[in-house]
Write a protein that holds these residues in place. Sequence first.
Motif, PDB file in Angstrom:
ATOM      1  N   LEU A  48     -10.545 -71.552  94.288  1.00  0.00           N
ATOM      2  CA  LEU A  48     -11.988 -71.604  94.548  1.00  0.00           C
ATOM      3  C   LEU A  48     -12.460 -72.952  95.073  1.00  0.00           C
ATOM      4  CD1 LEU A  48     -13.375 -69.472  91.590  1.00  0.00           C
ATOM      5  CD2 LEU A  48     -12.704 -68.747  93.895  1.00  0.00           C
ATOM      6  N   GLY A  49     -11.546 -73.860  95.334  1.00  0.00           N
ATOM      7  CA  GLY A  49     -11.929 -75.098  96.007  1.00  0.00           C
ATOM      8  C   GLY A  49     -11.833 -76.343  95.146  1.00  0.00           C
ATOM      9  N   ARG A  50     -12.212 -77.459  95.763  1.00  0.00           N
ATOM     10  CA  ARG A  50     -12.025 -78.800  95.201  1.00  0.00           C
ATOM     11  C   ARG A  50     -13.379 -79.517  95.154  1.00  0.00           C
ATOM     12  NH1 ARG A  50      -7.954 -79.512  98.142  1.00  0.00           N
ATOM     13  NH2 ARG A  50      -6.329 -79.176  96.570  1.00  0.00           N
ATOM     14  N   PRO A  51     -14.309 -79.063  94.307  1.00  0.00           N
ATOM     15  CA  PRO A  51     -15.632 -79.696  94.252  1.00  0.00           C
ATOM     16  C   PRO A  51     -15.577 -81.053  93.559  1.00  0.00           C
ATOM     17  CG  PRO A  51     -15.449 -78.042  92.536  1.00  0.00           C
ATOM     18  CD  PRO A  51     -14.191 -77.938  93.366  1.00  0.00           C
ATOM     19  N   GLY A  52     -16.577 -81.882  93.845  1.00  0.00           N
ATOM     20  CA  GLY A  52     -16.713 -83.149  93.140  1.00  0.00           C
ATOM     21  C   GLY A  52     -16.191 -84.364  93.871  1.00  0.00           C
ATOM     22  N   TYR A  53     -15.693 -84.186  95.110  1.00  0.00           N
ATOM     23  CA  TYR A  53     -15.096 -85.314  95.833  1.00  0.00           C
ATOM     24  C   TYR A  53     -15.689 -85.507  97.224  1.00  0.00           C
ATOM     25  CZ  TYR A  53     -11.660 -85.054  92.104  1.00  0.00           C
ATOM     26  OH  TYR A  53     -11.068 -85.030  90.859  1.00  0.00           O
ATOM     27  N   GLN A  54     -16.799 -84.851  97.516  1.00  0.00           N
ATOM     28  CA  GLN A  54     -17.361 -84.959  98.856  1.00  0.00           C
ATOM     29  C   GLN A  54     -17.852 -86.368  99.169  1.00  0.00           C
ATOM     30  OE1 GLN A  54     -19.446 -81.276 100.520  1.00  0.00           O
ATOM     31  NE2 GLN A  54     -19.829 -81.052  98.321  1.00  0.00           N
ATOM     32  N   GLN A  55     -18.229 -87.127  98.127  1.00  0.00           N
ATOM     33  CA  GLN A  55     -18.669 -88.500  98.378  1.00  0.00           C
ATOM     34  C   GLN A  55     -17.530 -89.371  98.896  1.00  0.00           C
ATOM     35  OE1 GLN A  55     -18.319 -87.033  95.426  1.00  0.00           O
ATOM     36  NE2 GLN A  55     -18.153 -88.475  93.717  1.00  0.00           N
ATOM     37  N   ARG A  99     -12.196 -63.927  93.732  1.00  0.00           N
ATOM     38  CA  ARG A  99     -12.482 -63.721  92.310  1.00  0.00           C
ATOM     39  C   ARG A  99     -12.197 -62.277  91.897  1.00  0.00           C
ATOM     40  NH1 ARG A  99     -18.478 -65.342  91.530  1.00  0.00           N
ATOM     41  NH2 ARG A  99     -18.028 -64.731  89.375  1.00  0.00           N
ATOM     42  N   VAL A 100     -12.580 -61.331  92.749  1.00  0.00           N
ATOM     43  CA  VAL A 100     -12.357 -59.922  92.421  1.00  0.00           C
ATOM     44  C   VAL A 100     -10.867 -59.607  92.373  1.00  0.00           C
ATOM     45  CG1 VAL A 100     -12.698 -57.553  93.216  1.00  0.00           C
ATOM     46  CG2 VAL A 100     -14.594 -59.161  93.296  1.00  0.00           C
ATOM     47  N   ALA A 101     -10.093 -60.099  93.339  1.00  0.00           N
ATOM     48  CA  ALA A 101      -8.648 -59.861  93.333  1.00  0.00           C
ATOM     49  C   ALA A 101      -8.026 -60.387  92.046  1.00  0.00           C
ATOM     50  CB  ALA A 101      -8.002 -60.520  94.552  1.00  0.00           C
ATOM     51  N   ASP A 104      -7.295 -65.717  85.559  1.00  0.00           N
ATOM     52  CA  ASP A 104      -8.437 -66.612  85.588  1.00  0.00           C
ATOM     53  C   ASP A 104      -9.068 -66.528  86.972  1.00  0.00           C
ATOM     54  OD1 ASP A 104      -9.792 -69.162  84.252  1.00  0.00           O
ATOM     55  OD2 ASP A 104      -9.376 -69.664  86.343  1.00  0.00           O
ATOM     56  N   ALA A 105     -10.397 -66.649  87.045  1.00  0.00           N
ATOM     57  CA  ALA A 105     -11.095 -66.522  88.331  1.00  0.00           C
ATOM     58  C   ALA A 105     -10.614 -67.541  89.348  1.00  0.00           C
ATOM     59  CB  ALA A 105     -12.600 -66.664  88.120  1.00  0.00           C
ATOM     60  N   ASN A 106     -10.141 -68.698  88.872  1.00  0.00           N
ATOM     61  CA  ASN A 106      -9.727 -69.770  89.774  1.00  0.00           C
ATOM     62  C   ASN A 106      -8.223 -69.788  90.024  1.00  0.00           C
ATOM     63  OD1 ASN A 106     -10.456 -71.990  91.431  1.00  0.00           O
ATOM     64  ND2 ASN A 106      -9.799 -73.436  89.855  1.00  0.00           N
ATOM     65  N   ALA A 107      -7.512 -68.743  89.627  1.00  0.00           N
ATOM     66  CA  ALA A 107      -6.072 -68.692  89.878  1.00  0.00           C
ATOM     67  C   ALA A 107      -5.806 -68.738  91.385  1.00  0.00           C
ATOM     68  CB  ALA A 107      -5.478 -67.424  89.275  1.00  0.00           C
ATOM     69  N   ALA A 108      -4.743 -69.412  91.777  1.00  0.00           N
ATOM     70  CA  ALA A 108      -4.429 -69.564  93.200  1.00  0.00           C
ATOM     71  C   ALA A 108      -3.908 -68.255  93.782  1.00  0.00           C
ATOM     72  CB  ALA A 108      -3.396 -70.667  93.393  1.00  0.00           C
ATOM     73  N   VAL A 109      -4.354 -67.963  94.997  1.00  0.00           N
ATOM     74  CA  VAL A 109      -3.974 -66.754  95.717  1.00  0.00           C
ATOM     75  C   VAL A 109      -3.398 -67.144  97.075  1.00  0.00           C
ATOM     76  CG1 VAL A 109      -5.828 -65.468  94.581  1.00  0.00           C
ATOM     77  CG2 VAL A 109      -6.242 -66.474  96.845  1.00  0.00           C
ATOM     78  N   LEU A 110      -2.936 -66.149  97.812  1.00  0.00           N
ATOM     79  CA  LEU A 110      -2.520 -66.372  99.197  1.00  0.00           C
ATOM     80  C   LEU A 110      -3.604 -65.833 100.120  1.00  0.00           C
ATOM     81  CD1 LEU A 110       1.290 -65.444  99.192  1.00  0.00           C
ATOM     82  CD2 LEU A 110       0.221 -67.698  98.965  1.00  0.00           C
ATOM     83  N   GLU A 111      -4.081 -66.692 101.019  1.00  0.00           N
ATOM     84  CA  GLU A 111      -5.053 -66.290 102.038  1.00  0.00           C
ATOM     85  C   GLU A 111      -4.312 -66.093 103.347  1.00  0.00           C
ATOM     86  OE1 GLU A 111      -9.150 -68.132 102.607  1.00  0.00           O
ATOM     87  OE2 GLU A 111      -8.058 -68.994 104.311  1.00  0.00           O
ATOM     88  N   MET A 112      -4.541 -64.956 103.989  1.00  0.00           N
ATOM     89  CA  MET A 112      -3.871 -64.657 105.260  1.00  0.00           C
ATOM     90  C   MET A 112      -4.914 -64.383 106.330  1.00  0.00           C
ATOM     91  SD  MET A 112      -2.515 -60.867 104.162  1.00  0.00           S
ATOM     92  CE  MET A 112      -2.189 -61.431 102.494  1.00  0.00           C
ATOM     93  N   ALA A 113      -4.520 -64.552 107.587  1.00  0.00           N
ATOM     94  CA  ALA A 113      -5.450 -64.369 108.698  1.00  0.00           C
ATOM     95  C   ALA A 113      -4.785 -63.606 109.834  1.00  0.00           C
ATOM     96  CB  ALA A 113      -5.945 -65.725 109.212  1.00  0.00           C
ATOM     97  N   GLN A 114      -5.383 -62.512 110.224  1.00  0.00           N
ATOM     98  CA  GLN A 114      -5.029 -61.708 111.407  1.00  0.00           C
ATOM     99  C   GLN A 114      -3.672 -61.013 111.287  1.00  0.00           C
ATOM    100  OE1 GLN A 114      -5.986 -63.563 115.139  1.00  0.00           O
ATOM    101  NE2 GLN A 114      -4.929 -62.014 116.336  1.00  0.00           N
TER     102      GLN A 114
END
Length: 329
Positions: free
Chosen positions: A16-23, A38-40, A47-57
């Motif tokens: 779900l990302g790496r918040p807190g470091y944009q500064q 989150r649904v997957a 856990d909602a933040n468990a790492a998944v594989l994102e694929m494209a095309q």
Amino acid sequence: MITVIKPGLLTTVQDLGRPGYQQFGIVVGGALDRFSTRVANMILGNDANAAVLEMAQTGPELRFENETVVAWCGADFDARIGSEPMPRDRPVRVAAGETLTFGFARSGLRAWLAVAGGIDVPLVMGSRSTYRRAGIGGHEGRPLVAGDTLAVCVPGERSAHLLASLQSAGRRMAGWTVRPQTLGGTVVEGTMRAMPGPEWDWFTPESQKAFFSDEWRATNEADRMGVRLVGPGLELIKPREMISSAVNTGIVQVPPSGQPIILLPSRQSVGGYPRLAAMAAVDVGRLTQLRPGDTVRFQKITLSTAHELHLAQERDLALIRTGLARVMG
């Protein structure tokens, strides 16, 4: 353990990302469709933040060395276990040694594959997400390549119960599904909801009207940072310079070309283009499914409506989470 036989066009590890470091100039990043991710994970009891594989095309081909259960959400890919079709939005049992293959996306562009326990890669600044430009997170900070091996975290009790239930019943998959698109109410296909942005008043009345009334076409100038649309040229009332200011996912920037760019999770932390509008958070995931040439229209809403849409989606998700807790034990 998962072995990558073919990596697909662009397959990365995301959470779900790496918040807190944009500064410090570190982008939030993470899965382009946080809700589908989150649904997957929810389907498997992760856990909602468990790492998944994102694929494209074009998706990957993966061999599973241990029996487990998986679920995927997103675009309509041709997904198979061996030669057997593998439907989305439900838990599916994968036996040790079996191969899972994602072909071309028949509609949409991206999908997210969750594995019981989640993909096990090192945490970097509290996240397992791949940030390609900095070469950090995920699997060695890069997209997957053939020959990579991925460890999997130990599944939780709900995931283990789900797998045991499928095993005892001699079933490949559950008979129930959870489709992210059905949560929080439906919306007209091809319509995205947005509200005026901080520099809305800088634009001519004609441009303001055109943004919400005309059709926009997605271009091939798109990546995890953003997608450029093409349509009627958007113009300022008068030439103006602005100091670079904070931007967020879903912000609609308008560069001098007059063609808008919608920012996605791997966006920069600040930008110097006027912010004409901001998309409702619930529609950002749908936007990431646009292919080059697809068209979209924007519906004008208020900030309070955007909040209501988000809360409705979360309420539906909570109800389904409660139901799944009973199913999984």
